[in-house]
Design an enzyme around this catalytic site. Structure first.
Site: not given
Ligand code: GH3
Ligand code: MG
Ligand code: MG
Length: 457
Positions: A55, A375
């Site tokens: 109150m 990767e």
């Molecule tokens: P290398 O044999 O010389 O390693 O060639 P690579 O093509 O594996 O290497 P590079 O570094 O040129 O490419 C890596 C690619 O990974 C580039 C990028 O778009 C891709 N990437 C990075 N993170 C991710 C992800 O989380 N998911 C996917 N799907 N792709 C990804």
């Molecule tokens: Mg009061």
């Molecule tokens: Mg690679």
């Protein structure tokens, strides 16, 4: 346990009496003489609990309580309404405004301290969770969840422990009428087993059991890991302030006397359930944000943030133990960009998830795998000599190359290979940077000399 208590009453002598009692028990006291002043002090003084007169002119206690409880910044602060009225209708109104408990004037000392102590204890627990939540927030990983919204309480699981069928059934009927999922337990010796098997949102215990002390059950519930957080409502026959105080001290969250008013029972149960939801939400937020901070969402592997912190610890340990060798593998998918380009990004993701699985499955428990980004993966092998490291790296390479990856939800096969640069720590002080430089150089060589290959630095 000391705490700051905000005492709100429009009549000076009332404030003085309550303050004197609290000061004698070493609580800090802050006074406010109107609802408006209470809300202002609340913001500035951060009290742990509020004793609120009902109150008051201008803004009454119900309104003040309602405002406190609907503000996300203050809703966790317990409110005890102090009232001259012992009208049930007012108690229900207070509970509905969010009050945590009631005291009737003139305030009895035992009742006062029992409630203040029990609610302050509850507040401490909540404060700890809120603090952790702020830390996660600063780390930038907290999803700010609507804590004000407790969601639907229907379906909450309630256990009634009572060996008097008439009482048990009455309670069950009222609570079932609120759409709760209610269970009865007439044999208290089964309580422990039952609460281990099933999780309840609230346990109501009768203090008039024939062969068992309900207070003992209450402290049992508090000391068991599974039920520590479960609210307990105690139901008794005779008003006995000392027993109430003891019940609250042992961890009971609320206390109700028979014959109870239906509306009051419902309101008290709602308050207990809401509070439980709020705490669960804080805890869940904390746990998800913690894992978000440390784990890579796509693969479930540790992320770079965790890896960096943890790898330093592994190195320190190795230094302490006469430079026991630690193997480090830098793993990188071959031509991953062309997988993305040919099949699309989602298939690239599938490949990363499968790769993470294969790495994980070939690890020893003390080894560690992390995804540092893209990767790029890293594997740490504590207490491994160079020959072992080469062998493990070679085995990993095979695990990846020997069987095609299943993509597009398991409908198509895709051959995937990876290159691995490996190194072992030297018997001298080295930084993580030194070690990774070596591993990356080895990886570069593996790529240069044909891929799908292990090179040890
Ligand atoms: P290398 O044999 O010389 O390693 O060639 P690579 O093509 O594996 O290497 P590079 O570094 O040129 O490419 C890596 C690619 O990974 C580039 C990028 O778009 C891709 N990437 C990075 N993170 C991710 C992800 O989380 N998911 C996917 N799907 N792709 C990804
Ligand atoms: Mg009061
Ligand atoms: Mg690679």
């Amino acid at each position: 346990m000391t705490a700051r208590v905000l005492v709100v009453d429009d009549i000076l002598p009332n404030v003085k009496v309550l303050s004197a009692k609290l000061l004698s028990e070493y609580y800090d006291v802050i006074a406010a003489y109107s609802g408006k002043e209470a809300l202002e002090k609340l913001e500035k003084e951060h009290p742990d609990i509020i004793l609120l007169d009902v109150m008051m002119p201008e803004m009454d206690g119900f309104e003040v309580c309602h405002r406190i409880k609907s503000n996300a910044a203050t809703m966790h602060i317990p409110v005890v309404m102090v009232t001259a009225l012992s009208e049930i209708a007012d108690r229900v109104k207070g509970l509905e405004a969010g009050a945590d408990d009631f005291l009737t004037k003139p305030v009895n000392d035992t009742a006062l301290f029992a409630r203040v102590k029990s609610l302050v204890r509850l507040k401490m627990v909540i404060d700890e969770w809120r603090l952790r939540e702020r830390t996660s927030d600063q780390l930038g990983v907290m999803q700010v969840a609507g804590l004000e919204e407790v969601g639907r309480l229907e379906g909450s699981k309630i256990l009634i422990v009572d060996d008097l069928p008439i009482e048990a059934n009455r309670l069950q009927e009222i609570l079932a009428g609120e759409q709760y999922d209610v269970k009865l337990l007439s044999d208290p010796s089964q309580l422990l087993q039952m609460t281990q098997d099933e999780v309840f949102d609230l346990i109501a215990i009768s203090l008039t059991l024939s062969g068992e002390d309900g207070l003992r059950l209450c402290s049992q519930i508090r000391s068991s890991e599974r039920t520590r957080q479960t609210p307990v409502l105690l139901v008794d026959d005779n008003a006995d302030i000392r027993k109430t105080a003891k019940a609250l001290d042992l961890g009971g969250n609320d206390y109700l006397l028979r014959p109870y008013d239906k509306a009051e029972l419902k309101a008290r149960v709602r308050t207990l359930l809401k509070r439980k939801r709020y705490q669960d939400k804080l805890r869940n937020n904390y746990e998800t944000s913690l894992s978000m901070a440390l784990v890579d969402a796509l693969t479930g592997l540790f992320n770079r943030r965790y890896f960096d912190a943890h790898f330093d610890k592994i190195l320190e340990k190795s230094h302490r133990e006469n430079y026991k060798p630690v193997g480090v593998l830098s793993v990188d998918v071959d031509k991953f960009k062309s997988i993305n380009d040919t099949y699309g990004h989602p298939v690239g993701d599938e490949v990363l998830v499968e790769l993470a699985k294969r790495l994980m499955n070939s690890m020893r428990p003390s080894d560690m795998v992390a995804r540092l980004g893209g990767e790029e993966f890293v594997v740490v092998l504590p207490e491994s000599r160079p020959e072992q490291v080469r062998m493990i790296a070679e085995r990993l390479r095979q695990t990846i190359a020997e069987k095609p990856f299943m993509i597009k939800g398991g409908t198509q096969e895709l051959p995937v290979t990876a290159s691995i640069g490996a190194t072992v720590t030297l018997p001298e002080p080295e930084t993580a940077g030194d070690i990774f430089k070596r591993a990356d150089e080895a990886l570069y060589q593996a790529k240069q000399t044909g891929r799908n290959k292990v090179v040890v630095a």
